[in-house]
Scaffold this active site. Structure first.
Site, PDB file in Angstrom:
ATOM      1  CG  ASP A 165      15.399  -7.605  16.642  1.00  0.00           C
ATOM      2  OD1 ASP A 165      14.339  -6.975  16.387  1.00  0.00           O
ATOM      3  OD2 ASP A 165      15.469  -8.461  17.531  1.00  0.00           O
ATOM      4  CB  THR A 222       7.240  -6.579  -3.169  1.00  0.00           C
ATOM      5  OG1 THR A 222       6.274  -6.670  -2.109  1.00  0.00           O
ATOM      6  CG2 THR A 222       7.409  -5.134  -3.586  1.00  0.00           C
ATOM      7  CE1 TYR A 277       2.348   0.621   5.855  1.00  0.00           C
ATOM      8  CE2 TYR A 277       0.541   0.687   4.272  1.00  0.00           C
ATOM      9  CZ  TYR A 277       1.896   0.735   4.553  1.00  0.00           C
ATOM     10  OH  TYR A 277       2.793   0.896   3.524  1.00  0.00           O
ATOM     11  CE  LYS A 320       5.442   2.762   6.428  1.00  0.00           C
ATOM     12  NZ  LYS A 320       6.916   2.698   6.448  1.00  0.00           N
ATOM     13  CG  ASN A 355      12.287  -0.300   2.432  1.00  0.00           C
ATOM     14  OD1 ASN A 355      11.342   0.075   1.745  1.00  0.00           O
ATOM     15  ND2 ASN A 355      12.591  -1.588   2.577  1.00  0.00           N
TER      16      ASN A 355
END
Length: 250
Positions: free
Chosen positions: A65, A193, A158, A162, A93
């Site tokens: 978590d 994915t 997002y 990153k 990841n």
């Protein structure tokens, strides 16, 4: 042992129950690492572990978590225990990638994205890198994104998270590199994915902007991650490696 081999090393892969993380876990195990598959979904995690074991690899599931500093530190401790006292390779990841207009982003989602994409890697590195440095060796690979390099409408939250991870990669290379810990990042482009299935034609349209003209398979991104984790990349430190089909090159 060849430069790509990882026999005898313990690798912790976060977000390893599906997609790029699962492909990375499988590849690292194939190359000899004892892989700690970290994720929230025990059922999916155990399935990834079973697949690795069926192919003769070594893997264990570690519940993760990553939403608070305390839980991240707990994961680090459990990983060290499951790894027989150490973690040699850390693959950050796990993350989330919501898209949408800035004014429509829920307030709590801003916190969630930064908690998972920035703070969790920070706390994991803080917990695990010093021991790597004390042993004189280790490898950390952060999974970033191509949209950390250029502006894309709807991806401000997002992409910015990153971009922070890219800077952390370079700062950690400067901090831990002199003591034998290599820190690098991979910037995937659109990848097909389980999580991106819902993007449909939008994924293909984004991929069409790159010379490769198609989305990546998770295994293709895993190869880049495994390279940076291996001794084949022994002189690579602080690099942010595009694995985006050439999108950021054009």
């Amino acid at each position: 042992m060849g430069p790509f081999e990882l026999t005898g090393r313990v690798a912790l892969v976060t977000g390893a129950t599906s997609g790029i993380g699962a492909a990375t876990a499988a590849l690292l195990a194939e190359r000899g690492a004892h892989v700690l598959v970290a994720g929230r979904d025990r059922t999916r995690g155990e399935a990834v572990v079973a697949g690795i074991r069926d192919r003769g690899g070594r893997a264990d599931f570690v519940a993760a978590d990553l939403r608070t500093a305390e839980s991240v530190r707990q994961l680090a401790g459990e990983a060290v225990g499951a790894g027989g006292g150490r973690v040699d390779i850390l693959v950050n990841n796990a993350g989330v990638y919501p898209f949408g207009p800035t004014e429509q982003v829920p307030r709590d989602e801003v916190d969630t994205v930064y908690d998972l994409n920035v703070k969790a890697p920070f706390h994991l590195v803080a917990a695990l890198a010093p021991a790597m440095a004390a042993r004189g060796h280790g490898a950390i690979v952060n999974v970033s994104t191509m949209v950390a390099e250029y502006g894309v409408s709807g991806m401000a939250l997002y992409g910015s998270s990153k971009a922070a991870l890219n800077l952390l990669t370079k700062a950690w290379a400067a901090e831990f590199g002199p003591r034998g810990v290599r820190v690098n990042a991979v910037e995937p482009g659109p990848t097909r994915t389980e999580s991106t299935v819902g993007m449909g034609e939008a994924l293909d349209a984004l991929a069409a902007e790159a010379p490769a003209g198609r989305p990546a398979a998770p295994e293709e991104i895993a190869e880049a991650i495994a390279y940076l984790a291996s001794d084949a990349a022994s002189f690579v430190q602080g690099a942010v490696l595009p694995a985006d089909g050439g999108r950021t090159a054009v």
